[in-house]
Design a protein around this motif. Structure first.
Motif, PDB file in Angstrom:
ATOM      1  N   GLY A  74      14.613  43.063  37.222  1.00  0.00           N
ATOM      2  CA  GLY A  74      13.845  43.227  36.032  1.00  0.00           C
ATOM      3  C   GLY A  74      14.415  43.081  34.730  1.00  0.00           C
ATOM      4  O   GLY A  74      13.678  42.661  33.708  1.00  0.00           O
ATOM      5  N   GLY A  75      15.773  43.431  34.606  1.00  0.00           N
ATOM      6  CA  GLY A  75      16.312  43.367  33.555  1.00  0.00           C
ATOM      7  C   GLY A  75      16.456  44.278  32.570  1.00  0.00           C
ATOM      8  O   GLY A  75      16.652  43.917  31.375  1.00  0.00           O
ATOM      9  N   SER A  76      15.716  45.513  32.815  1.00  0.00           N
ATOM     10  CA  SER A  76      16.148  46.517  31.805  1.00  0.00           C
ATOM     11  C   SER A  76      17.367  47.070  31.430  1.00  0.00           C
ATOM     12  O   SER A  76      18.333  47.068  32.697  1.00  0.00           O
ATOM     13  N   GLY A  77      17.486  47.667  30.590  1.00  0.00           N
ATOM     14  CA  GLY A  77      18.992  48.668  30.325  1.00  0.00           C
ATOM     15  C   GLY A  77      19.955  47.792  29.760  1.00  0.00           C
ATOM     16  O   GLY A  77      19.499  46.956  28.969  1.00  0.00           O
ATOM     17  N   THR A  78      21.066  48.211  29.844  1.00  0.00           N
ATOM     18  CA  THR A  78      22.184  47.780  29.138  1.00  0.00           C
ATOM     19  C   THR A  78      22.832  46.447  29.747  1.00  0.00           C
ATOM     20  O   THR A  78      22.887  46.489  31.113  1.00  0.00           O
ATOM     21  N   SER A  79      23.004  45.622  29.008  1.00  0.00           N
ATOM     22  CA  SER A  79      23.699  44.299  29.672  1.00  0.00           C
ATOM     23  C   SER A  79      25.238  44.418  29.969  1.00  0.00           C
ATOM     24  O   SER A  79      25.927  45.220  29.413  1.00  0.00           O
ATOM     25  N   PHE A  80      25.758  43.768  30.977  1.00  0.00           N
ATOM     26  CA  PHE A  80      27.080  43.796  31.545  1.00  0.00           C
ATOM     27  C   PHE A  80      27.669  42.510  31.862  1.00  0.00           C
ATOM     28  O   PHE A  80      27.001  41.493  31.918  1.00  0.00           O
ATOM     29  N   SER A  81      28.826  42.468  31.695  1.00  0.00           N
ATOM     30  CA  SER A  81      29.820  41.058  32.299  1.00  0.00           C
ATOM     31  C   SER A  81      30.989  41.794  33.061  1.00  0.00           C
ATOM     32  O   SER A  81      31.716  42.726  32.290  1.00  0.00           O
ATOM     33  N   THR A  82      31.346  41.030  34.038  1.00  0.00           N
ATOM     34  CA  THR A  82      32.394  41.643  34.888  1.00  0.00           C
ATOM     35  C   THR A  82      33.706  40.960  34.403  1.00  0.00           C
ATOM     36  O   THR A  82      34.734  40.963  34.988  1.00  0.00           O
ATOM     37  N   GLU A  83      33.793  39.968  33.584  1.00  0.00           N
ATOM     38  CA  GLU A  83      35.014  39.130  33.205  1.00  0.00           C
ATOM     39  C   GLU A  83      36.123  40.100  32.882  1.00  0.00           C
ATOM     40  O   GLU A  83      36.403  40.845  32.152  1.00  0.00           O
ATOM     41  N   GLY A  84      37.296  39.300  33.304  1.00  0.00           N
ATOM     42  CA  GLY A  84      38.535  40.045  33.479  1.00  0.00           C
ATOM     43  C   GLY A  84      39.554  39.318  32.492  1.00  0.00           C
ATOM     44  O   GLY A  84      39.125  38.141  31.988  1.00  0.00           O
ATOM     45  N   ALA A  85      40.693  39.585  32.347  1.00  0.00           N
ATOM     46  CA  ALA A  85      41.868  38.759  31.660  1.00  0.00           C
ATOM     47  C   ALA A  85      41.841  37.389  32.261  1.00  0.00           C
ATOM     48  O   ALA A  85      42.266  36.658  31.635  1.00  0.00           O
ATOM     49  N   ASN A  86      41.904  37.537  33.610  1.00  0.00           N
ATOM     50  CA  ASN A  86      42.342  36.329  34.215  1.00  0.00           C
ATOM     51  C   ASN A  86      40.993  36.104  35.237  1.00  0.00           C
ATOM     52  O   ASN A  86      40.572  36.766  35.926  1.00  0.00           O
ATOM     53  N   ARG A 129      38.079  43.122  40.638  1.00  0.00           N
ATOM     54  CA  ARG A 129      39.236  42.979  40.311  1.00  0.00           C
ATOM     55  C   ARG A 129      39.873  41.920  39.883  1.00  0.00           C
ATOM     56  O   ARG A 129      39.460  40.631  40.808  1.00  0.00           O
ATOM     57  N   ASN A 130      40.645  41.313  38.979  1.00  0.00           N
ATOM     58  CA  ASN A 130      40.992  40.302  38.501  1.00  0.00           C
ATOM     59  C   ASN A 130      42.465  40.158  38.526  1.00  0.00           C
ATOM     60  O   ASN A 130      43.092  41.090  37.937  1.00  0.00           O
ATOM     61  N   GLY A 131      43.011  39.498  39.356  1.00  0.00           N
ATOM     62  CA  GLY A 131      44.528  39.680  39.533  1.00  0.00           C
ATOM     63  C   GLY A 131      44.833  40.933  40.302  1.00  0.00           C
ATOM     64  O   GLY A 131      44.301  41.478  41.230  1.00  0.00           O
ATOM     65  N   ALA A 132      45.569  41.776  39.710  1.00  0.00           N
ATOM     66  CA  ALA A 132      45.822  43.063  40.081  1.00  0.00           C
ATOM     67  C   ALA A 132      45.285  44.341  39.221  1.00  0.00           C
ATOM     68  O   ALA A 132      45.520  45.531  39.844  1.00  0.00           O
ATOM     69  N   ILE A 133      44.246  43.867  38.397  1.00  0.00           N
ATOM     70  CA  ILE A 133      43.595  44.843  37.454  1.00  0.00           C
ATOM     71  C   ILE A 133      42.437  44.878  37.822  1.00  0.00           C
ATOM     72  O   ILE A 133      41.493  44.094  37.669  1.00  0.00           O
ATOM     73  N   TRP A 134      41.690  46.210  38.034  1.00  0.00           N
ATOM     74  CA  TRP A 134      40.446  46.500  38.326  1.00  0.00           C
ATOM     75  C   TRP A 134      39.705  46.857  36.984  1.00  0.00           C
ATOM     76  O   TRP A 134      40.277  47.241  36.012  1.00  0.00           O
ATOM     77  N   GLY A 135      38.502  46.044  36.739  1.00  0.00           N
ATOM     78  CA  GLY A 135      37.653  45.997  35.595  1.00  0.00           C
ATOM     79  C   GLY A 135      37.026  47.616  35.580  1.00  0.00           C
ATOM     80  O   GLY A 135      36.915  48.365  36.673  1.00  0.00           O
ATOM     81  N   LYS A 136      36.186  47.715  34.567  1.00  0.00           N
ATOM     82  CA  LYS A 136      35.597  49.003  34.657  1.00  0.00           C
ATOM     83  C   LYS A 136      34.364  48.800  35.580  1.00  0.00           C
ATOM     84  O   LYS A 136      33.676  47.730  35.710  1.00  0.00           O
ATOM     85  N   VAL A 137      33.818  49.982  36.063  1.00  0.00           N
ATOM     86  CA  VAL A 137      32.506  49.927  36.734  1.00  0.00           C
ATOM     87  C   VAL A 137      31.524  49.770  36.022  1.00  0.00           C
ATOM     88  O   VAL A 137      31.310  50.375  34.862  1.00  0.00           O
ATOM     89  N   VAL A 138      30.427  48.845  36.327  1.00  0.00           N
ATOM     90  CA  VAL A 138      29.387  48.706  35.492  1.00  0.00           C
ATOM     91  C   VAL A 138      28.259  49.412  36.648  1.00  0.00           C
ATOM     92  O   VAL A 138      28.133  49.269  37.698  1.00  0.00           O
ATOM     93  N   GLY A 139      27.378  50.296  36.023  1.00  0.00           N
ATOM     94  CA  GLY A 139      26.360  50.919  36.546  1.00  0.00           C
ATOM     95  C   GLY A 139      26.859  52.330  36.717  1.00  0.00           C
ATOM     96  O   GLY A 139      27.676  52.739  35.983  1.00  0.00           O
ATOM     97  N   ARG A 140      26.605  52.861  38.023  1.00  0.00           N
ATOM     98  CA  ARG A 140      27.108  54.077  38.301  1.00  0.00           C
ATOM     99  C   ARG A 140      27.527  54.209  39.789  1.00  0.00           C
ATOM    100  O   ARG A 140      27.015  53.432  40.507  1.00  0.00           O
ATOM    101  N   VAL A 141      28.695  55.087  39.848  1.00  0.00           N
ATOM    102  CA  VAL A 141      29.356  55.304  40.950  1.00  0.00           C
ATOM    103  C   VAL A 141      28.583  56.521  41.880  1.00  0.00           C
ATOM    104  O   VAL A 141      28.257  57.495  41.441  1.00  0.00           O
ATOM    105  N   VAL A 142      28.185  55.917  43.209  1.00  0.00           N
ATOM    106  CA  VAL A 142      27.194  56.699  44.086  1.00  0.00           C
ATOM    107  C   VAL A 142      27.858  56.983  45.238  1.00  0.00           C
ATOM    108  O   VAL A 142      28.073  55.911  46.133  1.00  0.00           O
ATOM    109  N   GLY A 143      28.563  58.073  45.836  1.00  0.00           N
ATOM    110  CA  GLY A 143      29.349  58.182  47.098  1.00  0.00           C
ATOM    111  C   GLY A 143      30.304  57.272  47.093  1.00  0.00           C
ATOM    112  O   GLY A 143      31.300  56.862  46.109  1.00  0.00           O
ATOM    113  N   SER A 144      30.642  56.702  48.422  1.00  0.00           N
ATOM    114  CA  SER A 144      31.874  55.854  48.533  1.00  0.00           C
ATOM    115  C   SER A 144      31.491  54.193  48.241  1.00  0.00           C
ATOM    116  O   SER A 144      30.468  53.917  48.808  1.00  0.00           O
ATOM    117  N   ALA A 145      32.360  53.344  47.775  1.00  0.00           N
ATOM    118  CA  ALA A 145      32.270  52.019  47.425  1.00  0.00           C
ATOM    119  C   ALA A 145      32.452  51.184  48.665  1.00  0.00           C
ATOM    120  O   ALA A 145      33.178  51.758  49.550  1.00  0.00           O
TER     121      ALA A 145
END
Length: 159
Positions: A30-42, A64-80
């Motif tokens: 549907g495309g409602s809400g805030t846009s995001f991109s998971t792009e990392g440094a590498n 995760r890009n290389g050894a660095i986890w990016g920020k979570v987009v959306g919301r955390v619910v329970g275990s990933a």
């Protein structure tokens, strides 16, 4: 003879054209809400985490890009649910289910045939993969709201 020459010139010019390894799998949902991109440094993705509401839709994504986890987009619910890639392993396909409100399922496939399945197999299907067979997933993009991921697209390139 002239038509053969024209065909030969056209074929040669097609072969001389540079290959474009980058491709984009247009977003679904549907495309409602805030846009995001998971792009990392590498650009090399080395792991992915996905959260879901029990028996419902995808709520959050993190890469995760290389050894660095990016920020979570959306919301955390329970275990990933998480897929950590081996050295040299890449993501070559992202499939799943969606409707006009949310992404309901993600199915992530690697170059070694391993996969991660998160969410519920309900609604419409999507299947993202690169145009160039040597390309890999470099980032996910889309939109999210306060409840979950509302749209998803995939970006592919040769790294």
């Amino acid at each position: 003879m002239i038509s053969f020459l024209i065909v030969a010139v056209l074929c040669t010019s097609c072969l001389a054209a540079p290959m474009m390894p980058y491709s984009y799998s247009p977003s679904v949902g549907g495309g409602s809400g805030t846009s995001f991109s998971t792009e990392g440094a590498n650009g090399t993705i080395t792991a992915i985490r996905v959260w879901e509401t029990s028996s419902a839709y995808i709520t959050g994504i993190q890469v995760r890009n290389g050894a660095i986890w990016g920020k979570v987009v959306g919301r955390v619910v329970g275990s990933a649910k998480e897929l950590i890639l081996f050295d040299g392993e890449t993501i070559v396909q992202v499939s799943g289910k969606y409707d006009s409100s949310y992404i309901y399922q993600m199915y992530v496939v690697t170059s070694r045939g391993r996969f991660l399945v998160v969410g519920q197999p309900t609604a419409l299907s999507f299947n993202f993969y690169p145009v160039d067979p040597k390309a890999e997933l470099i980032l996910l993009s889309g939109r999210f709201n306060g409840a979950g991921i509302t749209s998803l697209g995939a970006h592919w390139d040769v790294i």
